[in-house]
Motif scaffolding. Structure first.
Motif, short mmCIF file in Angstrom:
data_model
loop_
_atom_site.label_atom_id
_atom_site.label_comp_id
_atom_site.label_asym_id
_atom_site.label_seq_id
_atom_site.Cartn_x
_atom_site.Cartn_y
_atom_site.Cartn_z
N TYR A 431 7.11 25.51 -6.30
CA TYR A 431 7.13 24.24 -7.02
C TYR A 431 6.20 24.37 -8.22
CZ TYR A 431 9.07 22.26 -2.71
OH TYR A 431 9.85 22.02 -1.60
N THR A 432 6.57 23.69 -9.30
CA THR A 432 5.67 23.59 -10.46
C THR A 432 5.25 22.14 -10.62
OG1 THR A 432 7.48 23.24 -12.05
CG2 THR A 432 6.81 25.52 -11.61
N GLU A 433 4.05 21.97 -11.16
CA GLU A 433 3.46 20.63 -11.26
C GLU A 433 2.44 20.65 -12.39
OE1 GLU A 433 2.80 18.57 -7.28
OE2 GLU A 433 0.76 18.92 -7.96
N ARG A 434 2.25 19.53 -13.06
CA ARG A 434 1.25 19.45 -14.11
C ARG A 434 -0.14 19.71 -13.54
NH1 ARG A 434 0.22 16.50 -18.83
NH2 ARG A 434 2.42 16.81 -19.35
N ARG A 435 -0.93 20.50 -14.25
CA ARG A 435 -2.29 20.79 -13.79
C ARG A 435 -3.21 19.63 -14.14
NH1 ARG A 435 -4.14 26.02 -16.23
NH2 ARG A 435 -4.89 24.77 -17.98
N MET A 436 -4.04 19.25 -13.18
CA MET A 436 -5.04 18.20 -13.37
C MET A 436 -6.38 18.68 -12.84
SD MET A 436 -2.69 14.97 -12.13
CE MET A 436 -1.64 15.94 -11.07
N VAL A 437 -7.42 17.95 -13.15
CA VAL A 437 -8.75 18.29 -12.60
C VAL A 437 -8.84 17.67 -11.21
CG1 VAL A 437 -11.24 18.10 -12.91
CG2 VAL A 437 -9.74 18.24 -14.92
N PRO A 438 -9.00 18.49 -10.15
CA PRO A 438 -9.15 17.90 -8.81
C PRO A 438 -10.28 16.88 -8.78
CG PRO A 438 -8.86 20.28 -8.66
CD PRO A 438 -9.03 19.96 -10.13
N ASP A 453 -15.59 4.39 -12.81
CA ASP A 453 -14.22 4.25 -13.29
C ASP A 453 -13.23 5.02 -12.43
OD1 ASP A 453 -15.02 2.61 -15.33
OD2 ASP A 453 -15.11 4.20 -16.84
N VAL A 454 -13.57 6.26 -12.11
CA VAL A 454 -12.60 7.11 -11.44
C VAL A 454 -12.42 6.70 -9.98
CG1 VAL A 454 -14.03 9.03 -10.52
CG2 VAL A 454 -11.76 9.49 -11.50
N MET A 455 -13.45 6.16 -9.36
CA MET A 455 -13.28 5.70 -7.97
C MET A 455 -12.49 4.39 -7.91
SD MET A 455 -14.35 8.22 -6.51
CE MET A 455 -13.88 7.65 -4.88
N ASP A 456 -12.62 3.59 -8.96
CA ASP A 456 -11.73 2.43 -9.06
C ASP A 456 -10.29 2.89 -9.19
OD1 ASP A 456 -10.89 -0.23 -9.32
OD2 ASP A 456 -11.12 -0.19 -11.50
N GLU A 457 -10.08 3.93 -10.03
CA GLU A 457 -8.75 4.50 -10.19
C GLU A 457 -8.22 5.08 -8.88
OE1 GLU A 457 -6.27 5.66 -12.90
OE2 GLU A 457 -6.81 3.56 -12.96
N TYR A 458 -9.07 5.75 -8.14
CA TYR A 458 -8.70 6.34 -6.85
C TYR A 458 -8.19 5.25 -5.90
CZ TYR A 458 -9.63 8.44 -2.20
OH TYR A 458 -9.55 8.86 -0.90
N PHE A 480 -6.32 14.66 -4.87
CA PHE A 480 -6.05 13.80 -6.02
C PHE A 480 -6.56 14.51 -7.27
CE2 PHE A 480 -5.93 11.01 -2.45
CZ PHE A 480 -5.10 9.96 -2.78
N GLY A 481 -5.88 14.25 -8.40
CA GLY A 481 -6.30 14.84 -9.66
C GLY A 481 -6.54 13.79 -10.71
N VAL A 488 -6.01 8.59 -11.99
CA VAL A 488 -6.08 9.38 -10.76
C VAL A 488 -4.67 9.45 -10.16
CG1 VAL A 488 -6.99 9.47 -8.41
CG2 VAL A 488 -8.50 8.86 -10.32
N VAL A 489 -4.25 10.68 -9.87
CA VAL A 489 -2.88 10.94 -9.43
C VAL A 489 -2.92 11.78 -8.15
CG1 VAL A 489 -0.73 12.12 -10.05
CG2 VAL A 489 -1.98 10.82 -11.77
#
Length: 589
Positions: A431-438, A453-458, A480-481, A488-489
Motif C-alpha cells: 500500500y502507498t500512503e502520504r507521509r506524515m510526521v507520527p 493544538d495538536v492534542m485538541d486535533e487528536y 496518528f500523523g 491530525v490524521v
C-alpha cells in the motif's frame, strides 16, 4: 519498463491481426460503458443533495467505487470470447496494445481509457509481465492542448460592472432546484470577503477581475462546492464556495475559501472522493492545478473519483522521481508496527507499507482481515481524518535504491512478499500512503502551544471518525500523523471497526482487595467490549500531552459518550463534516 518505441507509432493498422483488433475494440467498448455508468451515478449527486438523501449519498459512493472492478471483470470475460487464440499469449497483447493506441488516438479521455486497458491486462496476467510492449506503462501520447481549446470546461465572468453583479450572475447560472435560505445575505458576504482578500493583495482593483467557474458543482457527503478562480493580471486566487442544505427547504453559502491552503484541505487525501460531472476529467485536473499547483495530478484524479487512473499517474510519478533522484529507500522513522513494515524515500513524501508474514503478539488479526480493513477505509467517509491509500501488486523497484538495513528488514519480516533479482526488487503486495510526521515524534519536539493544538486535533480526529461510524481501535499516538496543515490524521487501519459493532462498557467496581491487586481483569471481557476508561493508557510516558487532551476531550473516557454516538448512528443520523476551519464559516442567523 524499458524505453522501447511506442508500437502504435511504428506499426500500420493493416498489419494488426483480427484478434488483436477485436480485443482492443472489446476493451474500449467496456471502458466507454464503464465511464457512462460512472457519470450516471455521479449525475445523481445533485438530486441527492437537494432532497437531503444522505444515506443514498453513502450508497452511491460505494457503488461507484465497486463499479470499476465489476466492469473490468466483465470485459475480461468478454475478451476470452472474441478470439479463438490463446488470450494469454503475449504476442497477441503486443498487437492489441497497438490497436488500442490507434483506437484512442482521438478519444477525449484516452489516458483513462489506457488505464482501463492496463487493468484488464493486469487482471488476466495476475499483475505480471508489466512492460510497455503489452500495456501503457507510459501514455501513448502527450496531452492535446488543441482539444482543451475546443471544449471549455468553465464559464468566465468579468467584474467590470462590480462584484455584486458577478456573484448574482453566477448564482443565476448555478441555481439549485430548491430555494435559497437568504440569497442577498450570501451575495453580500461573498462580495465583502473577495474585496478584503484583494485588498490584502497590494490593493488590487476588483473591476479588473475575471472569475472562471468550473461548469459542474462538486458534491461530497452533505456539501456542494462551487469551484472557481479569480484572475487579476498574473495573480490567480482560488475561489471555493461550500453550500449546505438547512434540511428545511433552503440552500445557503456556508463559507467562501480564498487561499491555496484552504483549497488544498477541501481536496485533501484524507477525504472521500467528490461526485462531479467531468466529461473530460483531464481538463478539470488542469484547472484544479491552476489553483493548487502543489497538488500532484494523481491526488486530483483521486479527488474526483477516478482513483484507478490516479494510481496510474502515481506509479508514473514514482518512476520519474526515481530517475531524478539518487537517495535510497529507508525504514520509515518512528516505532515499528506489529502488522506492517513501512519504508520511505527521504526525497519523496510517500510511505510504502507491506503486510508482515507474521504479526507480533498481541495482534490476532490475519492478512485477510487487514486487507478487508483497508478496503473498508476506501469505502467509508474518511471525515478528513484517515489517509487515502493505493493498493499495488508486483510493484517494481531497483535493488540499488534500497538501503542494506531496509532490505535486511524486509527479508526478515516479509520474505514471502519479495522477489529479488540482481537488479530488481519486486514487492508482490503493498500500500502507498502520504507521509506524515507520527504524532508521538511530533510531540517530542513540540512547544507547549503546539502540544495544546495538536492534542485538541487528536481528540477531534477520534470524535469525527466516531461520528462517521469508525472506531480506530488502537489509539496509540504512533498510529496518528500530523499533516503540513497541522491536522491530525489516523493511518494505521489493522484494528479499525464500525462503532456500531462495539460494546462500550464501564469497568465494574472491584469486589475486594484481591480483585484490585490482580494483574488480570476481575470481570468478563467479550470480543467486542471496549472500556473507554482505559484510553488514558495511550498517554503513558507523556503526561503533558494527556493533560492537554483531557482539557478538551475528557468525555472520550466516558462510555456513555460512545453509547450516545451509537444511538445516533443506529437512528440513521449522518453528521456534518467540514473541510475548512470553524472560523471560516459564515455566522448563521
Amino acid at each position: 519498463m524499458s524505453n522501447v518505441p511506442h508500437p502504435a507509432n511504428s506499426t500500420s493498422n493493416a498489419l494488426l491481426t483480427p484478434s488483436a483488433k477485436r480485443i482492443a475494440k472489446t476493451i474500449l467498448n467496456g471502458f466507454d460503458a464503464y465511464f457512462a455508468d460512472f457519470q450516471n451515478i455521479t449525475l445523481g449527486a445533485k438530486a441527492r443533495f437537494e432532497t437531503c438523501n444522505w444515506l443514498a449519498v453513502q450508497e452511491a459512493h460505494i457503488a461507484r467505487i465497486e463499479l470499476y472492478k465489476r466492469k473490468v471483470m466483465q470485459v475480461c470475460s468478454l475478451v476470452k470470447g472474441v478470439t479463438s487464440k490463446n488470450v494469454l499469449a503475449l504476442d497477441i497483447w503486443q498487437q492489441a496494445r497497438q490497436a488500442y493506441a490507434l483506437l484512442v488516438t482521438n478519444h477525449r479521455n484516452y489516458e483513462i481509457a489506457e488505464t482501463f486497458f492496463n487493468s484488464v491486462f493486469c487482471n488476466l496476467f495476475n499483475h505480471q509481465q508489466i512492460h510497455d510492449r503489452y500495456l501503457f506503462v507510459k501514455p501513448s501520447k502527450q496531452e492535446d492542448n488543441k482539444q482543451l481549446r475546443e471544449y471549455a470546461i468553465y464559464f468566465s465572468y468579468s467584474a467590470e460592472f462590480g462584484l455584486t453583479n458577478v456573484i448574482n450572475r453566477i448564482f443565476d447560472d448555478f441555481e439549485f432546484s430548491v430555494p435559497w435560505e437568504d440569497r442577498a445575505r450570501d451575495v453580500r458576504r461573498m462580495v465583502d470577503a473577495i474585496e478584503q482578500a484583494t485588498l490584502a493583495l497590494q490593493d488590487l482593483p476588483t473591476n479588473d477581475m475575471r472569475i472562471d467557474v468550473l461548469e459542474s458543482i462538486f458534491y461530497r457527503n452533505k456539501g456542494a462546492y462551487l469551484v472557481a478562480r479569480a484572475v487579476i493580471g498574473d495573480i490567480i486566487i482560488p475561489v471555493i464556495v461550500p453550500f449546505q442544505h438547512n434540511e428545511q427547504g433552503g440552500i445557503y453559502a456556508d463559507a467562501i475559501l480564498l487561499d491555496g491552503d484552504s483549497a488544498s484541505r477541501v481536496f485533501s487525501f484524507t477525504r472521500s472522493y467528490f461526485m462531479v460531472d467531468t466529461p473530460i476529467p483531464s481538463r478539470f485536473v488542469k484547472f484544479l492545478r491552476s489553483i493548487m499547483p502543489r497538488k500532484d495530478v494523481s491526488e486530483l484524479y483521486n479527488a474526483i473519483g477516478l482513483n484507478k487512473h490516479g494510481k496510474t499517474e502515481f506509479y508514473r510519478h514514482v518512476i520519474q522521481h526515481m530517475k531524478r533522484s539518487d537517495d535510497q529507500f529507508v525504514i520509515a522513522p518512528g516505532i515499528k508496527g506489529m502488522v506492517m513494515s513501512v519504508f520511505t524515500l527521504p526525497s519523496y513524501d510517500v510511505v510504502f507499507k507491506i503486510i508482515k508474514d507474521r504479526f507480533d503478539p498481541p495482534k490476532k488479526v490475519t492478512e485477510v482481515i487487514v486487507k478487508e480493513k483497508y478496503k473498508l477505509v476506501s469505502r467509508s467517509d474518511r471525515a478528513g481524518r484517515m489517509a487515502d491509500t493505493q493498493e499495488y501488486t508486483n510493484f517494481i523497484f531497483y535493488r540499488n535504491r534500497f538501503s542494506t538495513e531496509l532490505l535486511d528488514e524486509l527479508q526478515k519480516v516479509a520474505p514471502s512478499k519479495l522477489i529479488i533479482t540482481d537488479k530488481l526488487i519486486i514487492i508482490k503486495h503493498l500500500y502507498t500512503e502520504r507521509r506524515m510526521v507520527p504524532l508521538n515524534i511530533y510531540l517530542a519536539k513540540a512547544t507547549d502551544a503546539q502540544i495544546e493544538d495538536v492534542m485538541d486535533e487528536y481528540g477531534n480526529a477520534i470524535k469525527q471518525l466516531a461520528a462517521a461510524n469508525i472506531f480506530t481501535g488502537d489509539m496509540l499516538l504512533k498510529n496518528f500523523g500530523v499533516t503540513r496543515h497541522g491536522r491530525v490524521v489516523f493511518y494505521d487501519y489493522d484494528e479499525i471497526c464500525l462503532i456500531t459493532e462495539c460494546v462500550f462498557r464501564k469497568i465494574p467496581a472491584a469486589q475486594n482487595e484481591i480483585d484490585e491487586m490482580s494483574d488480570r481483569p476481575w470481570y468478563t471481557v467479550g470480543e467486542f467490549d471496549i472500556f473507554p476508561e482505559e484510553f488514558r493508557l495511550f498517554f503513558s510516558g507523556n503526561s503533558t500531552a494527556r493533560k492537554a487532551f483531557e482539557k478538551r476531550h475528557a468525555d472520550l473516557y466516558d462510555y456513555r459518550y460512545w453509547q450516545t454516538i451509537q444511538d445516533e448512528l443506529r437512528a440513521g443520523k449522518i453528521n456534518d463534516t467540514f473541510p475548512y476551519r470553524r472560523h471560516q464559516r459564515f455566522a448563521r442567523t
